[in-house]
Design an enzyme around this catalytic site. Structure first.
Site, PDB file in Angstrom:
ATOM      1  N   GLU A 269       1.035  -1.214   0.065  1.00 27.09           N
ATOM      2  CA  GLU A 269       0.053   0.124   0.233  1.00 27.09           C
ATOM      3  C   GLU A 269       0.785   1.128  -0.034  1.00 27.09           C
ATOM      4  O   GLU A 269       0.345   2.353  -0.487  1.00 27.09           O
ATOM      5  CB  GLU A 269      -0.878  -0.019   1.045  1.00 27.09           C
ATOM      6  N   HIS A 290       8.984 -26.266   0.541  1.00 28.73           N
ATOM      7  CA  HIS A 290       8.356 -27.313   0.204  1.00 28.73           C
ATOM      8  C   HIS A 290       7.293 -27.061  -0.610  1.00 28.73           C
ATOM      9  O   HIS A 290       6.523 -27.835  -0.911  1.00 28.73           O
ATOM     10  CB  HIS A 290       8.131 -28.366   1.071  1.00 28.73           C
ATOM     11  N   LYS A 401     -14.036   1.046  -3.104  1.00 27.65           N
ATOM     12  CA  LYS A 401     -14.917   1.215  -2.109  1.00 27.65           C
ATOM     13  C   LYS A 401     -16.118   1.735  -2.551  1.00 27.65           C
ATOM     14  O   LYS A 401     -17.087   1.738  -2.278  1.00 27.65           O
ATOM     15  CB  LYS A 401     -14.384   2.077  -1.040  1.00 27.65           C
TER      16      LYS A 401
HETATM   17  O1  F6P Z   1      -8.937   2.406   9.920  1.00 34.54           O
HETATM   18  P1  F6P Z   1      -9.773   2.576   8.626  1.00 34.54           P
HETATM   19  O2  F6P Z   1     -10.145   3.840   8.209  1.00 34.54           O
HETATM   20  O3  F6P Z   1     -11.011   1.557   8.863  1.00 34.54           O
HETATM   21  O4  F6P Z   1      -9.132   1.864   7.254  1.00 34.54           O
HETATM   22  C1  F6P Z   1      -8.594   0.523   7.194  1.00 34.54           C
HETATM   23  C2  F6P Z   1      -7.596   0.272   6.299  1.00 34.54           C
HETATM   24  O5  F6P Z   1      -8.426   0.529   4.913  1.00 34.54           O
HETATM   25  C3  F6P Z   1      -7.375   1.317   4.108  1.00 34.54           C
HETATM   26  O6  F6P Z   1      -7.829   2.660   3.899  1.00 34.54           O
HETATM   27  C4  F6P Z   1      -7.346   0.744   2.638  1.00 34.54           C
HETATM   28  O7  F6P Z   1      -8.735   0.584   2.206  1.00 34.54           O
HETATM   29  C5  F6P Z   1      -5.931   1.136   4.700  1.00 34.54           C
HETATM   30  O8  F6P Z   1      -5.217   2.194   4.195  1.00 34.54           O
HETATM   31  C6  F6P Z   1      -6.511   1.073   6.307  1.00 34.54           C
HETATM   32  O9  F6P Z   1      -5.373   0.464   6.935  1.00 34.54           O
END
Ligand code: F6P
Length: 430
Positions: A269, A290, A401
């Site tokens: 990331e 393995h 998202k």
């Molecule tokens: O802590 P949050 O805002 O729920 O995000 C959880 C995770 O989702 C992300 O934003 C990635 O979608 C990560 O960077 C982060 O660690």
């Protein structure tokens, strides 16, 4: 944390002592940039001051509001779960720790059915307070507690940012709440409230974890020859520049398996941007000798292997035996065998011209874990500086998202329409 780059120079054409020396000049400049960012508490760089800024007393003050639980259930995903899991899964405790970091109904139901909810502390963690998986799981957990006659407001801790759904929930119900530190991306938050609540509830020495982090801070210097973290960051960067676009992270300790998962988020990331980056692949030593080693040694020459081990560990003697061909094992120990496997794998990779880096910690305990986590964070930040990558953002995750939210009627997102436009080419089992 000690780092050995010996098998990077020997195995990689064009990576010589001279190139490493030239790279070291850039490491010095990058270090100055990093220190400036730390001193100015800049977004992202602030993560590298957590060993000094995290207040273990504030965490303990919230923990003390609960009797010692039978279990801790963390509801959080990505950086809001992996840091705590890497520490918790590496250490022994009579307090079970569970992590709900996915929304698989079978797994969620099975976990909730088994958990002693009345003796469980629920630790809900989300920096943004908007992550669908975390909020959905929390609503499910809350309902399960209610159905079990357990008052969830008596058993829930919230760790979140200043605003957002979770902050309002905590305020509304007067829940014990901790702040996600400002300026710290989730994947860099292991040495903060985010990563330390669970270990604290399990009775681990979180002060020692932070002390290990401070050891890591003290070890930062303007040269890769003086700073193991920078040596790792500089070498992995230099190898990526020469085609090693996969980094197989292979701890030789089961207790560090979740550390490899944590590392995968950090590396992917942080560095996966603008067509750059190095793909982390999780492996485990000796098990994956393995399964994966064939590929690492004889597959495409596009990998580096990071071999990680504690130099001190408990041990178990292998009984003497007169079974044919096994006498060489009898009387030896599992640790001896594992160390022989480590050394043999390291040499076998070098013999196949596969660059590999040895990373060693003293033992798997709170202090060494703090140092290892900090070291890899600093290595990642340095890599980002050398590659001119914006290490602390993750814009590419937002598309999916929005699409998911749109598909569930959570708003009007063109990304959701694109899902419907998928071209079909189905081959069905007749
Ligand atoms: O802590 P949050 O805002 O729920 O995000 C959880 C995770 O989702 C992300 O934003 C990635 O979608 C990560 O960077 C982060 O660690």
């Amino acid at each position: 944390m000690n780092v050995d780059l010996g098998n990077t120079i020997e195995t990689t054409p064009g990576l010589t002592d001279e190139t490493l020396d030239r790279l070291d000049d850039r490491v010095a400049a990058a270090h100055d940039r990093i220190v400036a960012g730390m001193e100015a508490d800049e977004f992202g760089y602030a993560a590298l001051t957590l060993p000094e800024t995290t207040d273990p007393e504030a965490i303990r003050a919230v923990m003390d509001q609960f009797d010692r639980p039978a279990a801790v259930l963390t509801v959080g995903i990505g950086g809001s779960a992996l840091g705590a899991a890497a520490i918790s899964n590496a250490l022994e405790s009579d307090v079970d720790a569970h992590f709900l970091d996915n929304v698989d109904p079978d797994a969620v139901d099975a976990l909730l059915a088994d958990l002693p909810l009345a003796e469980t502390v629920v630790n809900v963690v989300s920096k943004s307070g908007t992550t669908a998986e975390t909020l959905a799981n929390f609503l499910v957990v809350r309902e399960a507690m209610a159905e079990a006659g357990v008052d969830w407001t008596e058993r829930t801790i919230v760790t979140t940012g200043e605003e957002g759904n979770l902050r309002s929930l905590a305020d509304e119900h007067g829940l014990p709440a901790l702040d996600v530190p400002d300026g710290v991306p989730g994947r860099f938050s292991a040495l903060s409230t985010v990563g330390l609540v669970v270990p604290a509830l399990q009775g681990h020495d979180i002060e020692a974890v932070l002390a290990g982090g401070r050891d890591g801070m003290d070890a930062l210097a303007g040269s890769l020859y003086e700073s193991p973290a920078y040596a790792y960051g500089a070498a992995t960067y230099a190898l990526a520049e020469r085609g090693a676009l996969t980094n197989a992270v292979m701890p030789y300790a089961e207790s560090l398996e979740t550390f490899a998962e944590w590392f995968a988020q950090l590396w992917a990331e942080s560095l996966g941007k603008d067509g750059l980056g190095q793909t982390p692949a999780r492996a485990l030593g000796a098990t994956d000798q393995h399964s994966q080693l064939q590929l690492y040694r004889a597959g495409p020459p596009d990998k580096i292997v990071s071999l990680i081990r504690p130099t001190e560990r408990a041990d178990t003697t292998i009984p003497e035996t007169d079974l044919d061909g096994l006498a060489y094992l009898g009387g030896s120990s599992l640790a001896d065998l594992l160390d022989a496997e480590f050394a043999a794998t390291e040499a076998s990779l070098a013999a196949a011209d596969v660059p590999n880096i040895r990373v060693e910690i003293e033992r798997v305990d709170e202090r060494s874990l703090g140092e290892l986590l900090y070291g890899m964070e600093a290595a990642c930040v340095l890599y980002g500086e050398l590659a001119s990558i914006s290490t602390f953002t993750q814009p590419a995750v937002e598309w999916g998202k929005k699409a998911a939210r749109g598909l569930l009627g959570g708003g009007d997102f063109p990304e959701a329409d694109a899902v419907a436009d998928k071209r079909e080419l189905r081959i069905e089992q007749s």
